[in-house]
Design a protein around this motif. Sequence first.
Motif, PDB file in Angstrom:
ATOM      1  N   THR A  43       7.702  13.965  10.187  1.00  0.00           N
ATOM      2  CA  THR A  43       9.100  14.248  10.510  1.00  0.00           C
ATOM      3  C   THR A  43       9.842  14.713   9.255  1.00  0.00           C
ATOM      4  O   THR A  43      10.668  15.633   9.319  1.00  0.00           O
TER       5      THR A  43
ATOM      6  N   PRO B  88       1.563   4.694   5.990  1.00  0.00           N
ATOM      7  CA  PRO B  88       0.793   4.419   7.201  1.00  0.00           C
ATOM      8  C   PRO B  88       1.238   5.317   8.356  1.00  0.00           C
ATOM      9  O   PRO B  88       2.314   5.906   8.308  1.00  0.00           O
ATOM     10  N   ASN B  89       0.413   5.388   9.390  1.00  0.00           N
ATOM     11  CA  ASN B  89       0.778   6.151  10.586  1.00  0.00           C
ATOM     12  C   ASN B  89       2.139   5.756  11.095  1.00  0.00           C
ATOM     13  O   ASN B  89       2.469   4.570  11.161  1.00  0.00           O
ATOM     14  N   GLY B  90       2.944   6.755  11.446  1.00  0.00           N
ATOM     15  CA  GLY B  90       4.266   6.487  11.996  1.00  0.00           C
ATOM     16  C   GLY B  90       5.327   6.239  10.939  1.00  0.00           C
ATOM     17  O   GLY B  90       6.475   5.946  11.258  1.00  0.00           O
TER      18      GLY B  90
ATOM     19  N   LYS C  28       6.251  10.706   7.764  1.00  0.00           N
ATOM     20  CA  LYS C  28       5.849  11.794   6.866  1.00  0.00           C
ATOM     21  C   LYS C  28       5.989  13.162   7.540  1.00  0.00           C
ATOM     22  O   LYS C  28       6.586  14.079   6.989  1.00  0.00           O
TER      23      LYS C  28
HETATM   24  P1  ADP Z   1       3.766  10.023  10.283  1.00  0.00           P
HETATM   25  O1  ADP Z   1       3.620  11.496  10.135  1.00  0.00           O
HETATM   26  O2  ADP Z   1       4.061   9.323   8.999  1.00  0.00           O
HETATM   27  O3  ADP Z   1       2.582   9.410  10.974  1.00  0.00           O
HETATM   28  P2  ADP Z   1       5.865  10.708  12.159  1.00  0.00           P
HETATM   29  O4  ADP Z   1       6.912  11.404  11.366  1.00  0.00           O
HETATM   30  O5  ADP Z   1       4.971  11.545  12.973  1.00  0.00           O
HETATM   31  O6  ADP Z   1       5.041   9.722  11.218  1.00  0.00           O
HETATM   32  O7  ADP Z   1       6.587   9.665  13.139  1.00  0.00           O
HETATM   33  C1  ADP Z   1       7.563   8.749  12.728  1.00  0.00           C
HETATM   34  C2  ADP Z   1       8.143   8.063  13.959  1.00  0.00           C
HETATM   35  O8  ADP Z   1       8.917   8.991  14.708  1.00  0.00           O
HETATM   36  C3  ADP Z   1       7.098   7.526  14.916  1.00  0.00           C
HETATM   37  O9  ADP Z   1       7.580   6.324  15.461  1.00  0.00           O
HETATM   38  C4  ADP Z   1       6.999   8.592  15.959  1.00  0.00           C
HETATM   39  O10 ADP Z   1       6.594   8.052  17.198  1.00  0.00           O
HETATM   40  C5  ADP Z   1       8.421   9.105  16.027  1.00  0.00           C
HETATM   41  N1  ADP Z   1       8.499  10.529  16.401  1.00  0.00           N
HETATM   42  C6  ADP Z   1       8.005  11.567  15.688  1.00  0.00           C
HETATM   43  N2  ADP Z   1       8.271  12.735  16.291  1.00  0.00           N
HETATM   44  C7  ADP Z   1       8.943  12.438  17.432  1.00  0.00           C
HETATM   45  C8  ADP Z   1       9.512  13.204  18.506  1.00  0.00           C
HETATM   46  N3  ADP Z   1       9.427  14.541  18.502  1.00  0.00           N
HETATM   47  N4  ADP Z   1      10.138  12.539  19.480  1.00  0.00           N
HETATM   48  C9  ADP Z   1      10.252  11.195  19.482  1.00  0.00           C
HETATM   49  N5  ADP Z   1       9.740  10.404  18.500  1.00  0.00           N
HETATM   50  C10 ADP Z   1       9.105  11.009  17.491  1.00  0.00           C
END
Ligand code: ADP
Length: 281
Positions: free
Chosen positions: A70, A63-65, A68
């Motif tokens: 990261t 799911p979102n967040g 993935k």
């Molecule tokens: P997905 O790609 O699965 O939707 P993300 O990897 O984008 O998930 O995000 C995972 C979590 O890390 C989320 O809670 C997001 O808000 C947080 N997050 C991602 N990138 C950053 C960042 N650069 N700074 C702070 N929080 C981040």
Amino acid sequence: MSEPAADTDPEAADSPVEQAAQRTPSGLPLRVDGLRKEFGGITAVDGVSFEVESGSLTGLIGPNGAGKSTTFNCITGVHEPTAGDVYLNGEAITGLAPYEIAQRGLVRTFQIARELPEMTVLENLMLAPKNQQGESALRSVLPGLRGGVVDQEEQLRERAWETLEFFEIDHLATEYAGSLSGGQRKLLEMARALMTDPEVVLLDEPLAGVNPTLEEKLLDRVDDLRAEGYTFLLVEHDMDVIMHHCEHIIVMHQGQVLAEGGAEEIRTNDRVIEAYLGDDL
Ligand code: ADP
Ligand code: MG
């Protein structure tokens, strides 16, 4: 160092695939071990470990967040992990810069295609950094590249044309990249990634905004490339694509690996269903 207990002895593996894996423990194209990434107080990736088999199309969903993007960013050197390691063909690449990782044979495409709109499609391909090492797997798919050394620019141009033909976008070679449709841009993005002779390609939602005809074309090209030994890790929201095309699926949730396995295993996994509650699966 103590000897491994008898019941976890790697020599005890019995299937031929397991035996082969044990003989070449460092041979996995991509392995992530205990990956962790914190942003301030947020733990985006929380101890993620997985392996990607050679020549596979492995899906990374959640799911979102879930973490993935990261995870992708930690693998490709965009972020330095807080902890854990990333191995490419058994060698640690953790903390290397993205270009160093690309030179070693791991590239990614971006969810938002990053072509240069005011250059032509051909020029965009010729700008892609070339990985000079070794024989390219693509060369067997693209026979035109087998010829002797002419001159570097000429070789690059030839390779660019062959790559455009492979993706069936050679008729767009002299168009400005900015004038392409969303789907054509995705094909260009993938063509650019393949110009660098990668072994492992991470695809970040390569099908978002792509019409069904181009989607089919893109997936067919992935299949061709897999047959040549390329390895793919795919983040994609379209569950039909994931379930039909990935032989192995890793599900992330709240920064961790929730489940992994084949399509049927994932589709019927209660924890996965719960994580996706409200979403289509
Ligand atoms: P997905 O790609 O699965 O939707 P993300 O990897 O984008 O998930 O995000 C995972 C979590 O890390 C989320 O809670 C997001 O808000 C947080 N997050 C991602 N990138 C950053 C960042 N650069 N700074 C702070 N929080 C981040
Ligand atoms: Mg994301």
